[in-house]
Design an enzyme around this catalytic site. Structure first.
Site, PDB file in Angstrom:
ATOM      1  N   HIS A 194     -31.970  82.543  44.571  1.00  0.00           N
ATOM      2  CA  HIS A 194     -30.652  83.187  44.604  1.00  0.00           C
ATOM      3  C   HIS A 194     -29.528  82.146  44.578  1.00  0.00           C
ATOM      4  O   HIS A 194     -28.577  82.210  45.347  1.00  0.00           O
ATOM      5  CB  HIS A 194     -30.522  84.105  45.819  1.00  0.00           C
ATOM      6  CG  HIS A 194     -31.491  85.254  45.804  1.00  0.00           C
ATOM      7  ND1 HIS A 194     -31.576  86.147  44.754  1.00  0.00           N
ATOM      8  CD2 HIS A 194     -32.434  85.629  46.694  1.00  0.00           C
ATOM      9  CE1 HIS A 194     -32.522  87.025  45.005  1.00  0.00           C
ATOM     10  NE2 HIS A 194     -33.064  86.738  46.171  1.00  0.00           N
TER      11      HIS A 194
ATOM     12  N   ILE B 274      -7.355  76.649   6.110  1.00  0.00           N
ATOM     13  CA  ILE B 274      -6.055  77.318   6.063  1.00  0.00           C
ATOM     14  C   ILE B 274      -6.156  78.598   5.223  1.00  0.00           C
ATOM     15  O   ILE B 274      -5.933  79.698   5.713  1.00  0.00           O
ATOM     16  CB  ILE B 274      -4.965  76.396   5.463  1.00  0.00           C
ATOM     17  CG1 ILE B 274      -4.892  75.074   6.238  1.00  0.00           C
ATOM     18  CG2 ILE B 274      -3.609  77.103   5.471  1.00  0.00           C
ATOM     19  CD1 ILE B 274      -4.561  75.214   7.697  1.00  0.00           C
TER      20      ILE B 274
ATOM     21  N   LYS C 263      -5.735  76.869  -3.016  1.00  0.00           N
ATOM     22  CA  LYS C 263      -6.504  77.584  -4.035  1.00  0.00           C
ATOM     23  C   LYS C 263      -6.156  79.073  -4.031  1.00  0.00           C
ATOM     24  O   LYS C 263      -5.833  79.662  -5.056  1.00  0.00           O
ATOM     25  CB  LYS C 263      -8.008  77.403  -3.784  1.00  0.00           C
ATOM     26  CG  LYS C 263      -8.505  75.985  -4.010  1.00  0.00           C
ATOM     27  CD  LYS C 263      -9.990  75.838  -3.720  1.00  0.00           C
ATOM     28  CE  LYS C 263     -10.263  75.735  -2.242  1.00  0.00           C
ATOM     29  NZ  LYS C 263     -11.673  75.361  -1.935  1.00  0.00           N
TER      30      LYS C 263
ATOM     31  N   GLU D  79     -40.959  81.821  39.229  1.00  0.00           N
ATOM     32  CA  GLU D  79     -40.381  82.536  38.087  1.00  0.00           C
ATOM     33  C   GLU D  79     -40.180  81.624  36.879  1.00  0.00           C
ATOM     34  O   GLU D  79     -40.422  82.034  35.746  1.00  0.00           O
ATOM     35  CB  GLU D  79     -39.025  83.147  38.478  1.00  0.00           C
ATOM     36  CG  GLU D  79     -39.101  84.313  39.445  1.00  0.00           C
ATOM     37  CD  GLU D  79     -39.378  85.634  38.746  1.00  0.00           C
ATOM     38  OE1 GLU D  79     -39.512  85.633  37.512  1.00  0.00           O
ATOM     39  OE2 GLU D  79     -39.469  86.644  39.454  1.00  0.00           O
TER      40      GLU D  79
ATOM     41  N   LYS E 215      -6.630  92.987   8.385  1.00  0.00           N
ATOM     42  CA  LYS E 215      -5.449  93.820   8.634  1.00  0.00           C
ATOM     43  C   LYS E 215      -5.475  95.068   7.754  1.00  0.00           C
ATOM     44  O   LYS E 215      -5.145  96.169   8.210  1.00  0.00           O
ATOM     45  CB  LYS E 215      -4.173  93.012   8.360  1.00  0.00           C
ATOM     46  CG  LYS E 215      -2.893  93.826   8.532  1.00  0.00           C
ATOM     47  CD  LYS E 215      -1.660  92.996   8.205  1.00  0.00           C
ATOM     48  CE  LYS E 215      -0.400  93.859   8.335  1.00  0.00           C
ATOM     49  NZ  LYS E 215       0.830  93.080   8.044  1.00  0.00           N
TER      50      LYS E 215
ATOM     51  N   GLY F  27     -41.263  83.145  44.398  1.00  0.00           N
ATOM     52  CA  GLY F  27     -40.428  83.735  43.347  1.00  0.00           C
ATOM     53  C   GLY F  27     -39.209  82.901  43.009  1.00  0.00           C
ATOM     54  O   GLY F  27     -38.178  83.427  42.584  1.00  0.00           O
TER      55      GLY F  27
END
Length: 541
Positions: free
Chosen positions: A287, A137, A77, A339, A148, A316
């Protein structure tokens, strides 16, 4: 330099043109209104042109510009010099402008384009032809051309930028500022790069290709990183969107450390979901390391046993469960400082209970089956580049009794539990596990992330004994013999075996493979240790 004649020719081009070709047509009306207001002509094709007309705006077909009708299935197109030269020509170069005028080409000043929904198609169908037909495409070519030449052309690739662009047109008499053009061009290049990455990922069949291209989407800006002086954000690998997807039901925003700890829980939770479908399992992590893991036939007990492994470290922490949180467990959770919790769901009564802790983050796993699919590879970024390896999904090759007379069949499920736990703990690691009642297991002690394996052994045993003392008082010693010590890697010397025996441990599980295996086996035989080799190491760094 541009001659006076060229300048006059450029002045005649003052009426601007926008090429609009979008798959995602959301909020398009915002830009269309701005283009109409500033007398910017719109050209388009196919479904986008039809949408623009339905919204009540004038539009010129691309075929009217190129003089070439659309090819079957919309295959070609916009791939035409009258489109691409109109985007790419340099407005300040006389020969460029002369060629433009000689071929009666109208300059294109705006390119509004997003691409065929390739990723969405791969998620919704396995039909290869349909997937390939959604590889864009012409759109990619237009976007790259406009990006660009962003000095002269504005390229907009996401509906998120429509409102800002419209406002800037209003504020600057129909113009977009150079800085904004450059920012939009950067987004455009990222858009096409991500698109190509998705396509190459679809066709890639190797876990370790010569070229590795990964694409991540920014999901969240974080308040800070591991420490308050570090800025941070959270990015998600685009193809994991469905696989690890959860809904936050309540609580504060997730922090960097929350997400890191959550990842540690998710790794173990997935393993346990795949191995324990009928049992309830709870993982407590701090941790990124598990400080408590247990299974049961009820979630309340599983949580209690997991918490009892290391009550201090659990303060925690982040919690993972493989089944819905019930009211009784929620009442227990409410009394702790936690937590975050991630689980498949929450009973209504449990949610009501946990809502009292407003800062507690509650995450609900959206798709359990997708969640359980463990990735084939692990990626680890290092300063030197990236390490990629197969995911450690196995537990053991085979159980080999090297000393002692224990019936391996009686303890193999407990050993599997111990290995599932330890392979997600930072090396060097040791854990102590037990079957606290028939068919249900608990990690009762752990030595985590120690450069010295002997120290890891001592830490794990001392923690286990402390817990036994708390549970059984003076009768704790007779319970030590039922514990199993699991090591993530081989013992290079017999010192860990001697230390285990000193505290009353009777069964030790390790991969084997040391050049001193013979020495370790002989010592185990001499001091009465059941020594079991698995043939499989489980380092985790």
């Amino acid at each position: 330099m541009v001659s006076l004649l060229t300048k006059k020719r450029i002045d005649k081009m003052k009426k601007k043109t926008a090429l609009v070709s979008v798959s995602d047509k959301a909020d398009l009306i915002i830009l269309l209104k701005a283009f109409k207001k500033h007398d910017i002509e719109i050209i388009s094709s196919g479904g986008t042109a039809e949408k623009i007309r339905k919204l009540g705006f004038e539009v010129k077909k691309v075929s009217q510009v190129t003089g070439v009708s659309e090819y079957p299935a919309g295959l070609v197109k916009t791939l035409h010099p009258k489109i691409h030269y109109a985007i790419l020509f340099d407005r300040k170069k006389e020969d460029h402008v002369r060629r433009l005028k000689s071929e009666n080409i109208t300059p294109i000043d705006f390119v509004v384009c997003n691409l065929y929904p390739f990723e969405k198609t791969t998620k919704n169908t396995l039909d290869r032809e349909k997937i390939i037909s959604n590889i864009d495409i012409g759109g990619v070519a237009m976007i790259r051309a406009a990006a660009k030449n962003h000095k002269y052309v504005t390229v907009i690739t996401t509906p998120k930028d429509y409102r800002k662009s419209a406002e800037e047109l209003d504020q600057n008499n129909g113009h977009i500022l150079p800085q904004t053009k450059e920012e939009l061009a950067l987004k455009a290049f990222k858009h096409t790069a991500e698109y190509d990455s998705m396509i190459s990922s679809y066709f890639e069949k190797e876990n370790f290709p010569d070229k590795l291209t990964l694409s991540f989407d920014k999901k969240q800006e974080l308040r800070y990183g591991e420490n308050p002086h570090q800025e941070a954000s959270f990015y998600k690998k685009h193809d994991l969107e469905k696989q690890i997807s959860f809904k936050k039901l309540q609580g504060k925003e997730l922090s960097y450390n929350n997400l890191n700890d959550l990842n540690g829980v998710v790794r173990i939770l997935r393993d346990f979901m795949n191995h324990y479908e009928s049992e309830k399992a709870v993982i407590i992590s701090k941790h990124t390391n598990p400080c408590g893991i247990a299974t049961s036939d009820n979630l309340y007990e599983a949580f209690t046993k997991a918490w009892d492994c290391d009550k201090i470290s659990a303060f925690g922490s982040v919690i993972g469960a493989n089944s819905d949180i019930d009211k009784n467990t929620a009442e227990l959770i409410k009394s702790k400082f936690i937590e975050l919790i991630i689980a498949p769901g929450y009973e209504e009564a449990a949610l009501e209970t946990l809502k009292e802790k407003k800062n507690l983050r509650l995450l609900e796993i959206k798709d359990i089956d997708a969640f359980k699919k463990i990735p084939e590879v692990d990626y680890q970024f290092i300063d030197l580049g990236m390490l990629v390896q197969e995911r450690d999904t196995k537990t053991y090759d085979k159980l080999y009794l090297k000393s002692g007379n224990i019936d391996i069949n009686q303890v193999k499920e407990l050993i599997r539990f111990g290995i599932l736990s330890i392979k997600n703990i930072k090396s060097n690691s040791i854990n102590i596990v037990r079957e606290y009642r028939p068919g249900y297991f608990q990690m009762i002690g752990a030595g985590i992330g120690q450069p010295n394996r002997v120290i890891a052994v001592e830490l794990a045993i001392k923690k286990a004994i402390t817990n036994l003392k708390h549970e059984f008082n003076n009768k704790y010693k007779e319970k030590i013999k039922d514990l199993i010590l699991v090591s993530d890697a081989f013992f290079p010397f017999d010192d860990s075996i001697k230390l285990s025996a000193k505290y009353g441990i009777k069964t030790v599980v390790e991969p084997g493979g040391s050049i001193r295996d013979k020495e370790v086996i002989e010592t185990s035989e001499k001091i009465g240790i059941n020594l079991i080799f698995t043939g499989m190491r489980h380092f985790r760094h």
